[in-house]
Scaffold this active site. Structure first.
Site, PDB file in Angstrom:
ATOM      1  N   HIS A   1     -10.242   0.790  -1.506  1.00 10.21           N
ATOM      2  CA  HIS A   1     -10.927   1.969  -1.844  1.00 10.21           C
ATOM      3  C   HIS A   1     -11.643   1.938  -2.816  1.00 10.21           C
ATOM      4  CE1 HIS A   1      -7.186   2.398   0.686  1.00 10.21           C
ATOM      5  NE2 HIS A   1      -7.996   3.072   1.535  1.00 10.21           N
TER       6      HIS A   1
ATOM      7  N   ASP B   1      -9.577   3.597  -6.250  1.00  8.35           N
ATOM      8  CA  ASP B   1      -8.391   2.064  -6.174  1.00  8.35           C
ATOM      9  C   ASP B   1      -9.225   1.834  -7.512  1.00  8.35           C
ATOM     10  OD1 ASP B   1      -6.968   2.598  -4.257  1.00  8.35           O
ATOM     11  OD2 ASP B   1      -7.925   1.307  -3.525  1.00  8.35           O
TER      12      ASP B   1
ATOM     13  N   GLU C   1      -3.703  -2.058  12.846  1.00  9.25           N
ATOM     14  CA  GLU C   1      -2.605  -2.202  11.393  1.00  9.25           C
ATOM     15  C   GLU C   1      -1.176  -2.588  12.247  1.00  9.25           C
ATOM     16  OE1 GLU C   1       0.155  -0.082   7.970  1.00  9.25           O
ATOM     17  OE2 GLU C   1      -1.815   0.030   7.707  1.00  9.25           O
TER      18      GLU C   1
ATOM     19  N   HIS D   1       1.328   1.382  11.790  1.00 11.65           N
ATOM     20  CA  HIS D   1       0.139   1.633  12.645  1.00 11.65           C
ATOM     21  C   HIS D   1       0.447   1.516  13.885  1.00 11.65           C
ATOM     22  CE1 HIS D   1      -2.749   2.360   9.157  1.00 11.65           C
ATOM     23  NE2 HIS D   1      -1.406   2.520   8.522  1.00 11.65           N
TER      24      HIS D   1
ATOM     25  N   ASP E   1      -4.710  -5.533   9.275  1.00 12.15           N
ATOM     26  CA  ASP E   1      -3.713  -5.173   8.537  1.00 12.15           C
ATOM     27  C   ASP E   1      -2.246  -5.922   8.426  1.00 12.15           C
ATOM     28  OD1 ASP E   1      -5.656  -4.696   6.596  1.00 12.15           O
ATOM     29  OD2 ASP E   1      -4.717  -1.883   6.693  1.00 12.15           O
TER      30      ASP E   1
ATOM     31  N   ASP F   1       5.430   5.070   7.889  1.00  9.73           N
ATOM     32  CA  ASP F   1       4.940   4.132   7.162  1.00  9.73           C
ATOM     33  C   ASP F   1       5.172   3.582   6.029  1.00  9.73           C
ATOM     34  OD1 ASP F   1       2.488   2.314   7.695  1.00  9.73           O
ATOM     35  OD2 ASP F   1       1.036   3.580   7.498  1.00  9.73           O
TER      36      ASP F   1
ATOM     37  N   ASP G   1       5.002   0.311   4.963  1.00 13.94           N
ATOM     38  CA  ASP G   1       4.203  -0.574   4.668  1.00 13.94           C
ATOM     39  C   ASP G   1       5.045  -1.997   3.939  1.00 13.94           C
ATOM     40  OD1 ASP G   1       1.733   0.345   5.461  1.00 13.94           O
ATOM     41  OD2 ASP G   1       1.685   1.943   3.964  1.00 13.94           O
TER      42      ASP G   1
ATOM     43  N   ASP H   1      -1.799  -4.939   3.537  1.00 18.12           N
ATOM     44  CA  ASP H   1      -1.262  -4.285   3.092  1.00 18.12           C
ATOM     45  C   ASP H   1       0.227  -3.835   3.730  1.00 18.12           C
ATOM     46  OD1 ASP H   1      -1.918  -0.931   3.367  1.00 18.12           O
ATOM     47  OD2 ASP H   1      -3.231  -1.185   5.023  1.00 18.12           O
TER      48      ASP H   1
END
EC number: 5.3.1.5
Length: 437
Positions: free
Chosen positions: A101, A104, A268, A271, A296, A307, A309, A339
């Site tokens: 992003h 980032d 993802e 998700h 992802d 989430d 991750d 991710d």
């Protein structure tokens, strides 16, 4: 030249399944030929910038746990140090791609102009790093969810000035992605939803989001960007309800706004779980609709309702994901982006490497299991045989719309059609999968 962040770690090699070295690959061999193609070219791994180099280890109940020499990355000097470490890690992992992003990678500016200036400067630096290392950009995206200005949405915000700010930011991020040779551009609408319907006009917000997506596609063609535009579905978090809930919902949105041939999805695993689906369900849905773009790779803690991750560690789940991807012809401009983030107690620099090594090995095992299932033929042949009667001319004619309900009812009565149930053989098929995983 190394940054010293990873101390004396200078190489991560493939050592084979018997290795006990935590800093070596046991299953991921980039040059191994699988189904006629190098493993690296099947998996197309990418390492994400945000979880590895921007996230400080915080959670809703506690602050920073990671001590990184580039924190708080509020200057260009620190942003470039962060980039040096990032590209060193990409190279150590032999990760062919990365993702980011805008927020980032650049220091946060006082306004749009300063953000753009900072982004352009770091993009210049990234271009040098890519040339030095050979690492490529899988996709870029804009962070349109962290700043307070986005609290009521990005493209769906009731304030037109926020919509305009988002459009301008997306434009600069698309330009940066194009300049760096990115192969996709991603849109994730974390704030594109609502907290309550009491203050929300659903039709208005749908129109705004549809217009933004059309602007993105128009700009793609204007600048000659050859990559895919990808929407990343998620049902909620941070919004109570997110408009791009899952793959099927996204497809309905694309159809509604005439974008089904222009935009695909980035799916993802975590998700999918939040939406009440499996990863394979979302991938199979996307392939059936012709909109699978990229994935992802991560996992959620099934005990938690958010989430998490985490890095993937479930080979059967991953195998079924790649099974559907391979049957669709594989990942094209897309890839396997991790991710995923460390647990906030995993403090050491080497933990970043160990986590990715484990995830890459799990994906390699899953890929090879998927290939074995396809080459064995039992699963795809069973599905083909299950629907074989639809190939008969009379049934093709019915499917093509050549018969009305009256016609079909007359045929059923004349031929005394009285079908008997057929076993779906689910347990047998699950046992077949277990032969390979």
């Amino acid at each position: 030249m190394t940054t010293g962040f990873f101390r004396d770690i200078t190489e991560i090699a493939f050592e084979g399944a018997d290795s006990t070295n935590p800093l070596a690959f046991r299953h991921y061999n980039p040059d191994e030929i699988v189904m006629g193609k190098r493993m690296e070219d099947h998996l197309r791994f990418a390492t994400c910038y945000w979880h590895n180099f921007a996230w400080p280890g915080s959670d809703p109940f506690g602050g920073q746990t990671f001590d990184r020499p580039w924190f708080p990355a509020d200057s260009m000097e620190l942003a470039k140090l962060k980039a040096d470490v990032a590209f060193e890690m990409f190279s150590l992992l032999k990760s062919p791609y990365y993702c980011f992003h805008d927020a980032d990678v650049r220091p946060e500016g006082a306004n749009f102009a300063e953000n753009t200036k900072n982004l352009n400067e770091i993009v210049d630096y990234f271009a040098q790093k890519q040339e030095e290392t050979g690492v490529k950009l899988l996709w870029g995206t804009a962070n349109l969810f962290s700043q307070v200005k986005f609290m009521s949405g990005a493209s769906t915000n009731p304030d037109p000035d926020v919509f305009a700010f988002c459009a301008a930011t997306i434009k600069t991020c698309m330009d940066a992605t194009h300049r760096l040779g990115g192969e996709n551009y991603v849109l994730w609408g974390g704030r594109e939803g609502y907290e309550t319907l009491l203050n929300t006009d659903l039709a208005q917000e749908d129109a705004q989001m549809g217009r933004m997506l059309n602007l993105v596609v128009e700009h793609k063609h204007k600048i000659g960007f050859k990559g895919e535009i990808l929407v990343e579905p998620k049902p909620q978090e941070p919004s109570k309800h997110q408009y791009d809930y899952d793959t099927a919902t996204v497809y309905g949105f694309l159809k509604r706004h005439g974008m089904e041939n222009e935009v695909k999805v980035n799916i993802e695993q975590g998700h999918a779980i939040l939406a009440g689906h499996s990863f394979e369900h979302e991938i199979a849905t996307a392939t059936s609709l012709g909109i699978l773009g990229s994935i992802d790779m991560n996992r959620n803690d099934y005990q938690s309702g958010w989430d998490t991750d985490q890095f993937p560690n479930n080979v059967p789940e991953v195998a079924l994901a790649y099974y559907h991807i391979l049957q669709d012809g594989g990942l094209k401009t897309g890839g396997t982006n991790f991710d995923a983030k460390l647990r906030r107690q995993s403090l050491d620099a080497e933990d970043l490497l160990i986590a990715h090594i484990g995830g890459m090995d799990v994906c390699a095992r899953g890929l090879k299991a998927a290939v074995a299932m396809i080459e064995d033929g039992t699963l795809p042949n069973f599905v083909k045989d299950r629907y074989a009667d639809w190939d008969k001319p009379v049934n093709q004619s019915m499917l093509a719309g050549n018969e009305s309900l009256d016609d079909i009812a007359a045929r059923v009565q004349a031929q005394d059609i009285n079908p008997k149930p057929r076993s779906g053989k689910q347990e047998y098929l699950e046992n077949v999968v277990n032969r390979f995983v």
